[in-house]
Design an enzyme around this catalytic site. Structure first.
Site: not given
Ligand code: ASP
Length: 352
Positions: A188, A115-116, A36, A49, A82-83, A309
């Site tokens: 995250k 961020t993912d 992002t 986006y 990043s997915q 456990e």
């Molecule tokens: N889907 C985006 C990614 O991980 C989300 C982000 O960057 O916040 O590339």
């Protein structure tokens, strides 16, 4: 009296000037992977986006202030959300970073990243970068075209962190939203909020404000140059999958992963890594076949402890300690490049 005061002022000014000059001479290489932070949308006021659209040069031009902090160079390693992060890109990144430091091409590295899966890349690099120089990951929750995009400020802060001599020897870090986290414990926690990264057990290691970083904690598990994991000759990693526990969960996923050739499975259990009878039996069948199964927890904090456990000796399992499932998978993949001995793998989970 006046003379010595004058001398003192001169010394303070000289030290200040030297420190600034030193920081400006720090060579920071920015490796861009997409996300992002490089995302572009059709309208500033809309959330929709596409991630990873803007090239590195546009990202750097958007934050001219970074050039006052350090000698900046940039390289595009990937242009993905990043997915879509993969083992292939991880290996490419790790090899390039080790090469940059080996050839003395930079003093510190900043990686722009979605961020993912940012926490996964950070922890992977924490385990395989063989240098104690700063490596800092950064991203954004809002695309570059949005009103109040957070990327430019985050990038500036990441360069502040990377260029600061105090950042050496702290392992790979993640700088977001004016906080610095260690790669091992950051996660995250919110799908849309700017305040998404947390270290649920321990908090941030440092805070960034006014173009300065202050550290408060020093993580003890940061292998750096002492890492036992060497990916220089690797083009893939042993297959490790993740299964998830919930009320009345069916064990089909575990059975399918074993059938598909998984060398390891991370089982995201409830509470202290617990499971129902059906999954217990499937895990026992897997470990009997030599698949290494690590118990993690679906709770956002705490850790999974040995022989409480669940009787790990009877089940043949390893515990993740405080690593979440996605990070336990990374350590297990790397551990399996060296051994599939359960006791040795367990030692690694308590050491790294
Ligand atoms: N889907 C985006 C990614 O991980 C989300 C982000 O960057 O916040 O590339």
């Amino acid at each position: 009296m006046k003379r010595s005061l004058f001398k003192l002022v001169l010394i303070v000014l000289a030290v200040g000037f030297t420190v600034t000059a030193l920081a400006q001479n720090t060579r920071v290489k920015i490796l861009a992977t997409g996300g992002t932070i490089a995302g572009a949308g059709a309208a500033a006021e809309r959330a929709a986006y596409t991630a990873g659209k803007l090239p590195i040069d546009e990202l750097l031009n958007a934050v001219p202030q970074i050039h006052k902090l350090a000698k900046i160079t940039g390289e595009q390693v990937a242009s993905i959300g990043s997915q879509d992060m993969s083992i292939e890109v991880w290996l490419k990144l790790a090899k390039r970073i080790n090469e940059i430091f080996a050839k003395n091409e930079a003093d510190a590295i900043v990686i722009t990243h979605g961020t993912d899966t940012q926490e996964e890349t950070a922890y992977f690099l924490d385990l395989v970068v063989k240098y104690n120089k700063p490596v800092v990951l950064v991203g954004a929750m809002r695309p570059a075209t949005a009103i109040s995009a957070d990327g430019p400020k985050n990038l500036l802060d990441a360069v502040v962190v990377a260029a600061d001599p105090k950042s050496q020897g702290r392992g790979v870090m993640l700088a977001m939203n004016e906080r610095v986290f260690d790669a091992r414990s950051v996660t995250k926690t919110n799908s849309t909020s700017l305040e998404t990264f947390l270290s649920t057990n321990f908090g941030p290691v440092g805070l960034i404000y006014d173009q300065k970083v202050q550290y408060y904690y020093n993580p003890v598990r940061k292998p750096g140059k002492d890492t036992p994991y060497d990916v220089s000759g690797l083009t893939s990693l042993p297959r490790v999958d993740i299964a998830y526990m919930y009320a009345d969960a069916d064990p089909t996923a575990i059975e399918a992963f074993v059938k598909a050739g998984a060398k390891g499975i991370v089982f995201t259990g409830v509470g202290n890594g617990n499971m129902n009878k059906k999954n217990y039996d499937a895990i026992k069948a897997a470990t009997s076949k030599g698949v290494v199964v690590v118990r993690a927890t679906r709770t956002p904090g705490g850790r999974v402890t040995l022989h409480d456990e669940v009787d790990d000796d009877a089940l043949g399992t390893v515990v993740s300690d405080d690593l979440n499932a996605q990070k336990a998978r990374i350590l297990l993949m790397l551990a399996l490049t060296k051994t599939s001995d359960k006791a040795k793998v367990q030692d690694m989970f308590f050491q790294y």
